[in-house]
Write a protein that holds these residues in place. Structure first.
Motif: not given
Length: 373
Positions: A7, A39-40, A49, A54
């Motif tokens: 994370t 990527e979240p 972002r 990411r």
């Protein structure tokens, strides 16, 4: 230096918080450091972002297989893996190449159900092999490491394990003025604070036990709860059922300055984690740096941050009666709170400096690079 974390802020989680802080401080010392995370699961605002790189990923919870990772690592001198990071740790360490891998072992994950069974199997059969392929394994405290799944692995690999406590920004998190009006807290009310994720992955934070304990203490006391997640509505329902909703303030996720104001408003910080999934206590350390005494669960690692009788009180995990008694004791004793708060601030400044942490980290990087050449 490429850090890999399951994370990254603003997502919830101490692993991502530590990784982001280390990268920022390494950059401040002119090192070429970056953080790569999946990527979240939910959309982020563009400014959040763009803070870290990411990568698209196949995700299950906080585990992920990162796409395009190999290309990102071709020009890296050291990979710093924040563990556990299921899906990426296996790929990185199983076929370790010429790039040295430093691993920070944050904690033993404790998911429930089928995920818990899968993690147990991984921990038993894969983890020892994977960690044996790391150049160095960093732990935040030997106290936690010797009581974690690392313990059987220590005897053979102790020469590659380094204790390096996480730090706190003692200049930012510092004693300051209270903001009780901002948080709708009466000026004379004993005020407790909790900070942590309110999602299923952080159910071990002990919010349920905290609310039950709070319901049994001084009816004039107030409780601030900072955090967000899919269990927030459940905890709000619990507060209503206990008849304390008017004294419990769910503040959601706060920016850094507002969070610091919340620490400075609190009389006592409460850290009632229920399992060894809690390995250190960054939020507890931030509270201490602000001069706030802490009531915490007596867990390995946590008790290196909170010193019983000096900077706060330790209680057995899940013991609601003991937690109630500790909260009531400090609520009724402002002199003792002030004394503990001064000791808490002193401990944070003297023992938990980020500068010391980064010094140690750079020494590790230099050593593993030298051994490679």
């Amino acid at each position: 230096i490429t850090h890999l974390s399951c994370t990254a802020p603003p997502e919830i989680g101490g692993i991502g918080t530590v990784a982001a802080k280390e990268v920022a401080l390494l950059r401040a010392r002119s090192l070429d450091a970056r953080l790569i995370a999946p990527e979240p699961l939910t959309d982020l605002q563009e400014e959040a972002r763009s803070s870290f790189e990411r990568l698209p990923a196949l995700r299950i919870g906080n585990g992920a297989i990162l796409r395009g990772l190999d290309a990102r690592l071709r020009q890296t001198d050291v990979v710093h893996l924040h563990y556990p990071f299921y899906g990426t740790a296996e790929r990185l360490l199983w076929r370790r190449g010429h790039i040295p891998v430093v691993v920070t072992f944050h904690m033993d994950a404790k998911p429930e159900g089928w995920k818990g069974m899968a993690v147990d199997i991984h921990r038993e059969w894969l983890q020892p092999y994977l960690l044996s392929r790391a150049a160095t394994v960093i732990v935040s405290s030997f106290d936690y490491a010797h009581r974690s799944s690392l313990e059987p692995w220590f005897a053979e690999h102790i020469d590659r394990v380094v204790e390096l406590p996480f730090g706190v920004d003692t200049e930012f998190f510092a004693p300051g003025s209270s903001s009780r009006e901002r948080f709708s807290v009466p000026s004379d009310a004993p005020t407790f604070l909790f900070v942590g994720g309110l999602d299923q992955a952080h159910a071990f934070k002990g919010v349920e036990e905290l609310l039950r304990a709070f319901a049994s203490i001084d009816a004039h006391a107030h409780l601030l709860i900072v955090g967000e997640g899919n269990l927030r509505a459940t905890y709000e329902d619990q507060a209503r059922a206990l008849g304390i909703a008017h004294r419990v303030h769910f503040l959601g996720r706060l920016d850094a300055v507002t969070l610091r104001d919340a620490f400075c408003t609190a009389d006592v910080f409460v850290f009632p984690s229920t399992s060894s999934a809690e390995a250190f206590g960054l939020a507890a350390l931030e509270a201490e740096s602000c001069g706030v005494p802490v009531i915490a669960s007596d867990l390995p690692g946590v008790r290196t941050v909170v010193l019983h009788g000096q900077t706060g009180l330790l209680v057995p995990p899940k013991d609601v009666v003991a937690l109630t008694n500790a909260m009531a004791s400090l609520a009724a004793d402002p002199v003792r709170r002030a004394q503990m708060g001064r000791e808490a601030r002193r401990l944070a400044v003297e023992r938990f400096s980020w500068d010391t942490h980064i010094d140690g980290l750079m020494q590790i990087y230099q050593r593993v690079c030298a051994s490679r050449s």
